[in-house]
Design a protein around this motif. Structure first.
Motif, PDB file in Angstrom:
ATOM      1  N   PHE A  94       0.816  -1.203   0.000  1.00 41.00           N
ATOM      2  CA  PHE A  94       0.000   0.000   0.000  1.00 41.00           C
ATOM      3  C   PHE A  94       0.854   1.259   0.000  1.00 41.00           C
ATOM      4  O   PHE A  94       0.364   2.339  -0.265  1.00 41.00           O
ATOM      5  CB  PHE A  94      -0.926   0.012   1.219  1.00 41.00           C
ATOM      6  N   ALA A  95       2.149   1.143   0.310  1.00 39.58           N
ATOM      7  CA  ALA A  95       3.014   2.317   0.395  1.00 39.58           C
ATOM      8  C   ALA A  95       4.395   2.008  -0.163  1.00 39.58           C
ATOM      9  O   ALA A  95       4.879   0.888  -0.064  1.00 39.58           O
ATOM     10  CB  ALA A  95       3.125   2.786   1.844  1.00 39.58           C
ATOM     11  N   HIS A  96       4.993   3.035  -0.746  1.00 45.29           N
ATOM     12  CA  HIS A  96       6.340   2.914  -1.310  1.00 45.29           C
ATOM     13  C   HIS A  96       7.175   4.101  -0.841  1.00 45.29           C
ATOM     14  O   HIS A  96       6.689   5.228  -0.802  1.00 45.29           O
ATOM     15  CB  HIS A  96       6.287   2.885  -2.835  1.00 45.29           C
ATOM     16  N   TRP A  97       8.431   3.843  -0.516  1.00 45.17           N
ATOM     17  CA  TRP A  97       9.336   4.898  -0.107  1.00 45.17           C
ATOM     18  C   TRP A  97       9.826   5.636  -1.344  1.00 45.17           C
ATOM     19  O   TRP A  97      10.291   5.021  -2.307  1.00 45.17           O
ATOM     20  CB  TRP A  97      10.525   4.328   0.660  1.00 45.17           C
ATOM     21  N   LEU A  98       9.694   6.957  -1.333  1.00 40.91           N
ATOM     22  CA  LEU A  98      10.197   7.790  -2.428  1.00 40.91           C
ATOM     23  C   LEU A  98      11.440   8.519  -1.935  1.00 40.91           C
ATOM     24  O   LEU A  98      11.346   9.461  -1.132  1.00 40.91           O
ATOM     25  CB  LEU A  98       9.131   8.791  -2.885  1.00 40.91           C
TER      26      LEU A  98
END
Length: 160
Positions: free
Chosen positions: A107-111
């Protein structure tokens, strides 16, 4: 995997026993554990079942689920701890594709460039942006709120 009709669960009970501590099936006649093999996409652990001259490839988890519950799963088998070789019955559940995908916790990705967690959700095949968050937990909360707002199942009850 093969699309043939699975055998009656009674046949599984007749041919195999199940060890709930290890999650393995054993051949009743010999007591030898049934060895699985990786599927072609390496995501599932499979076995071959043979009955009345027919042969079927199915996931090990589906066979264990059928053996333990008395019915073949209607949808997909989800390994709660994400280990396809852990076929203990308390680690298996019959879920829809959407619910199974939610267990991947993507659900989330590190940018790196923006130094934040980008939260997203897929609704009706379209990816919806849920904002950039300082922590993964905040991104998870945004995802959970979106699931609730769109009346979607929210299986991410534990932060990963």
């Amino acid at each position: 995997m093969s699309q043939s009709t699975p055998p009656a669960v009674e046949l599984l009970w007749e041919k195999y026993s199940y060890d709930p501590f290890t999650g393995t099936l054993q051949k009743r006649k010999s007591g030898i554990p049934v060895k699985g093999f990786p599927s072609s996409n390496k995501r599932a652990w499979c076995i071959h079942l043979t009955w009345e001259g027919k042969r079927m490839q199915t996931s090990y988890g589906r066979a264990v689920y059928a053996w333990c519950t008395g019915a073949w799963p209607t949808d997909q088998i989800d390994h709660i701890n994400r280990n396809p070789r852990d076929n203990r019955i308390h680690n298996l559940r019959d879920v829809t594709n959407r619910e199974n995908c939610q267990n991947r916790a993507n659900f989330a990705h590190w940018l790196e460039r923006r130094q934040g967690w980008q939260a997203r959700i897929r609704i009706d095949g379209k990816l919806k942006y849920l904002g950039l968050h300082k922590t993964r937990e905040e991104a998870r909360q945004a995802y959970m709120s979106a699931c609730k707002a769109h009346n979607l199942p929210a299986l991410l009850d534990q932060p990963h």
